[in-house]
Design a protein around this motif. Structure first.
Motif: not given
Length: 419
Positions: A300-320
């Motif tokens: 929960k939280g600490d979701y980040t975007l970088h120039a090359s990728e979205a963070s693992y945490r964000l992608m797992m949260a979006l998948r859910l």
């Protein structure tokens, strides 16, 4: 090209360092075109050489303030405890109100204002900043108010409130920011030998930050001094740097009041955007269940975007999140846990496509938002330039937003290239 500072304040400060038996450093204060005021090497400095060596007797800690009260017969350390930050703040306030020869030369060298720190930006600029930085500003302002109240409570309890009657919020805020932006962490190079964990370190705090700096820092219990040793050489006439740590520009602007060009640690926090996004057909009870699962799994939280990728945490949260509209949520959830455990790469092709589509929606909204804010920031900067000189604060805000836009564009291109 650097301009060496030769003011009487600086020369008096050097005399003060000598009187306090601070080892002479191969450094001089100078104004640099690209980094502002910093320290320049007066001679070549070799790798493995100490840049600065500050004796314990010159470090300003919580104990210094409490000991000064003890000399007046006030034992404040046990009955009315102060945090280290609060104590150092009141120490600087006391030196402004009741200057002591012992510390005056150092206090005279401190900046008179900290107007580029994010919390000090005018509201018309602060409201343009990314959401996570706005949250950080609110936290800092709340902490400042708490410390202001705690400071007055402390002074009242030790019957010193009348002597500090001229301490207004502006003076307290100046001292509080001086501590926030200039204190060091007292990490021992061998073992824990000091009760205090932070300190103001005269001379050391004139060193600017660079990601290229390679240094070893810490309190040396053998010499009873705080040393910074460089692992790379510096040539005479060049600026000498230390590292404040691997921080992105939002952190640097919030804590120190500056940003770095091409900072590799830059990222975009999208916690608020994740919470606010509306998914078609998502039921409130399913959404609450998803957020509960994410919290249970530490995602929960600490979701980040970088120039090359979205963070693992964000992608797992979006998948859910995108799974809440699935007919068989239990089966999707089972496969989501398998992805989390590394037993499969995706929940399903459809789920992965939906997660990336939602990610692109977040990127779209942020791009639109930042473009509007950049335009508004430029208008503000232009108006300020007509009234006065270059405004560093508005430049920092515009640069930060521009960097975020560049990251979003790079990430969009990366996603498109992957199909």
């Amino acid at each position: 090209m650097a301009i060496v500072v030769k003011s009487e304040r600086w020369l008096g400060f050097l005399r003060w360092l000598k009187s306090r038996r601070v080892p002479k450093a191969k450094l001089v204060l100078a104004d640099f075109a690209d980094s502002g005021r910093g320290l320049m090497a007066t001679r070549d400095i070799e790798a493995g050489e100490a840049i600065v060596d500050i004796p314990e007797s010159v470090l300003i800690t919580r104990s210094v303030f409490l000991d000064s009260l003890a000399r007046e017969g006030i034992r404040a350390d046990q009955e009315w405890p102060l945090s280290e930050h609060q104590a150092l703040t009141l120490f600087l306030v006391s030196q402004r109100l009741f200057p002591e020869a012992k510390w005056a030369p150092y206090v005279a060298m401190l900046p008179t204002e900290f107007d580029s720190v994010a919390s000090q930006l005018p509201e018309e600029l602060a409201r343009l900043l990314p959401s996570d930085l706005q949250d950080k500003i609110k936290e800092q302002r709340h902490k400042l108010k708490q410390d202001w109240t705690a400071g007055w409570d402390f002074l009242k309890n030790i019957d010193r409130a009348s002597e500090y009657a001229s301490m207004d919020e502006r003076l307290f805020e100046w001292a509080w920011l001086a501590v926030s932006t200039r204190c060091i962490t007292l990490e021992s190079t061998k073992n824990k030998t000091m009760d205090c964990t932070i300190a103001l370190a005269p001379m050391l705090d004139f060193l600017n930050h660079s990601l290229e700096a390679q240094v070893e820092t810490g309190f040396d219990p053998t010499t009873r001094s705080f040393k910074i040793t460089t692992r790379r050489p510096y040539r005479r006439g060049t600026e000498v740097f230390i590292s404040y740590g691997p921080h992105d520009n939002s952190f640097l602007l919030a804590e120190y009041g500056f940003i770095l060009k091409n900072n590799p640690y830059n990222h975009i926090c999208v916690d608020r955007e994740f919470d606010n996004i509306a998914l078609p057909g998502e039921r409130p009870d399913f959404r609450s269940n998803v957020l509960r699962i994410l919290e249970q799994e530490g995602l929960k939280g600490d979701y980040t975007l970088h120039a090359s990728e979205a963070s693992y945490r964000l992608m797992m949260a979006l998948r859910l999140r995108v799974s809440t509209t699935a007919r068989d949520f239990k089966d999707v959830l089972r496969r989501w846990y398998q992805v989390q455990r590394g037993e499969r790469s995706t929940v399903s092709p459809e789920n992965e496509a939906a997660a990336h589509e939602t990610l692109l929606q977040i990127i779209d909204r942020l791009e639109d938002h930042y473009r509007l804010n950049v335009d508004e920031c430029r208008a503000i900067a232009a108006a300020r330039l007509e009234r006065a000189a270059f405004d560093y604060g508005s430049w920092c805000v515009e640069e930060l937003l521009g960097e975020h836009l560049e990251m979003l564009l790079a990430l969009r291109n990366t996603i498109s290239a992957r199909g």
